[in-house]
Design a protein around this motif. Sequence first.
Motif, PDB file in Angstrom:
ATOM      1  N   LYS A 132      84.932  25.001  44.053  1.00  0.00           N
ATOM      2  CA  LYS A 132      84.183  25.606  43.741  1.00  0.00           C
ATOM      3  C   LYS A 132      82.675  24.987  44.076  1.00  0.00           C
ATOM      4  O   LYS A 132      82.091  26.852  44.028  1.00  0.00           O
ATOM      5  CB  LYS A 132      84.032  24.179  42.224  1.00  0.00           C
ATOM      6  N   ALA A 133      82.969  24.337  44.481  1.00  0.00           N
ATOM      7  CA  ALA A 133      80.528  23.757  44.942  1.00  0.00           C
ATOM      8  C   ALA A 133      81.104  24.796  46.575  1.00  0.00           C
ATOM      9  O   ALA A 133      79.627  24.911  46.899  1.00  0.00           O
ATOM     10  CB  ALA A 133      80.809  21.910  45.288  1.00  0.00           C
ATOM     11  N   ALA A 134      81.758  25.221  47.275  1.00  0.00           N
ATOM     12  CA  ALA A 134      82.464  26.405  48.267  1.00  0.00           C
ATOM     13  C   ALA A 134      81.652  27.837  47.986  1.00  0.00           C
ATOM     14  O   ALA A 134      81.743  28.475  49.162  1.00  0.00           O
ATOM     15  CB  ALA A 134      83.051  24.876  49.729  1.00  0.00           C
ATOM     16  N   THR A 135      83.326  27.655  47.625  1.00  0.00           N
ATOM     17  CA  THR A 135      82.665  28.971  46.427  1.00  0.00           C
ATOM     18  C   THR A 135      81.712  30.281  46.705  1.00  0.00           C
ATOM     19  O   THR A 135      80.484  29.111  46.139  1.00  0.00           O
ATOM     20  CB  THR A 135      82.947  29.113  45.567  1.00  0.00           C
ATOM     21  N   ASN A 136      81.072  31.269  47.344  1.00  0.00           N
ATOM     22  CA  ASN A 136      80.061  32.337  47.935  1.00  0.00           C
ATOM     23  C   ASN A 136      80.113  33.235  46.559  1.00  0.00           C
ATOM     24  O   ASN A 136      80.582  33.856  46.961  1.00  0.00           O
ATOM     25  CB  ASN A 136      79.900  32.399  48.777  1.00  0.00           C
ATOM     26  N   PRO A 137      79.578  32.854  45.157  1.00  0.00           N
ATOM     27  CA  PRO A 137      78.915  34.136  44.133  1.00  0.00           C
ATOM     28  C   PRO A 137      78.575  35.464  44.995  1.00  0.00           C
ATOM     29  O   PRO A 137      79.506  36.541  44.250  1.00  0.00           O
ATOM     30  CB  PRO A 137      78.749  33.571  42.898  1.00  0.00           C
ATOM     31  N   GLU A 138      78.171  35.607  45.552  1.00  0.00           N
ATOM     32  CA  GLU A 138      77.675  36.612  46.395  1.00  0.00           C
ATOM     33  C   GLU A 138      78.490  37.787  46.783  1.00  0.00           C
ATOM     34  O   GLU A 138      78.972  38.454  46.715  1.00  0.00           O
ATOM     35  CB  GLU A 138      76.361  36.484  47.245  1.00  0.00           C
ATOM     36  N   VAL A 139      79.099  35.820  47.811  1.00  0.00           N
ATOM     37  CA  VAL A 139      80.321  37.312  48.444  1.00  0.00           C
ATOM     38  C   VAL A 139      81.409  37.625  47.559  1.00  0.00           C
ATOM     39  O   VAL A 139      82.232  39.129  47.393  1.00  0.00           O
ATOM     40  CB  VAL A 139      81.068  36.201  49.647  1.00  0.00           C
ATOM     41  N   MET A 140      81.846  36.863  46.315  1.00  0.00           N
ATOM     42  CA  MET A 140      82.939  37.301  45.074  1.00  0.00           C
ATOM     43  C   MET A 140      82.450  38.713  44.255  1.00  0.00           C
ATOM     44  O   MET A 140      83.220  39.575  44.379  1.00  0.00           O
ATOM     45  CB  MET A 140      83.289  36.089  44.124  1.00  0.00           C
ATOM     46  N   ARG A 141      81.580  39.094  44.057  1.00  0.00           N
ATOM     47  CA  ARG A 141      80.804  39.721  43.989  1.00  0.00           C
ATOM     48  C   ARG A 141      80.639  41.210  44.477  1.00  0.00           C
ATOM     49  O   ARG A 141      81.132  42.515  43.910  1.00  0.00           O
ATOM     50  CB  ARG A 141      79.518  39.599  43.372  1.00  0.00           C
ATOM     51  N   LYS A 142      80.511  40.827  45.957  1.00  0.00           N
ATOM     52  CA  LYS A 142      80.836  41.632  46.207  1.00  0.00           C
ATOM     53  C   LYS A 142      82.084  42.303  46.906  1.00  0.00           C
ATOM     54  O   LYS A 142      82.407  44.044  47.649  1.00  0.00           O
ATOM     55  CB  LYS A 142      79.790  41.735  47.684  1.00  0.00           C
TER      56      LYS A 142
END
Length: 99
Positions: A37-47
């Motif tokens: 969870k700490a390493a997940t990049n929400p910007e990548v998930m959003r794109k």
Amino acid sequence: MEQNLTMEQLERYESAFDADLAKKVAMRAVTANGIVKAATNPEVMRKDRHQFSVMLEQGKITNQKQSGRCWMFAALNTMRFAVMQKLNLESFELSQNYT
């Protein structure tokens, strides 16, 4: 060549870590949330857009009605398309009860 860490080296590493605010914030994030969870990049998930350009005519839609068997319905619907094409059918349903 074998080298051992000395207590002095460990103390220097600890002092350097404690002096770096970004490292302390990262440590708290990993400790509280786990590394994934700490390493997940929400910007990548959003794109990441899940768009598919293949549309299949499969007749009537089957509904699992919250039975928790979505994996089975998905597999059967994929097989159903092949059967419908091969037998030239407009609609067809495989039984979920006898898989």
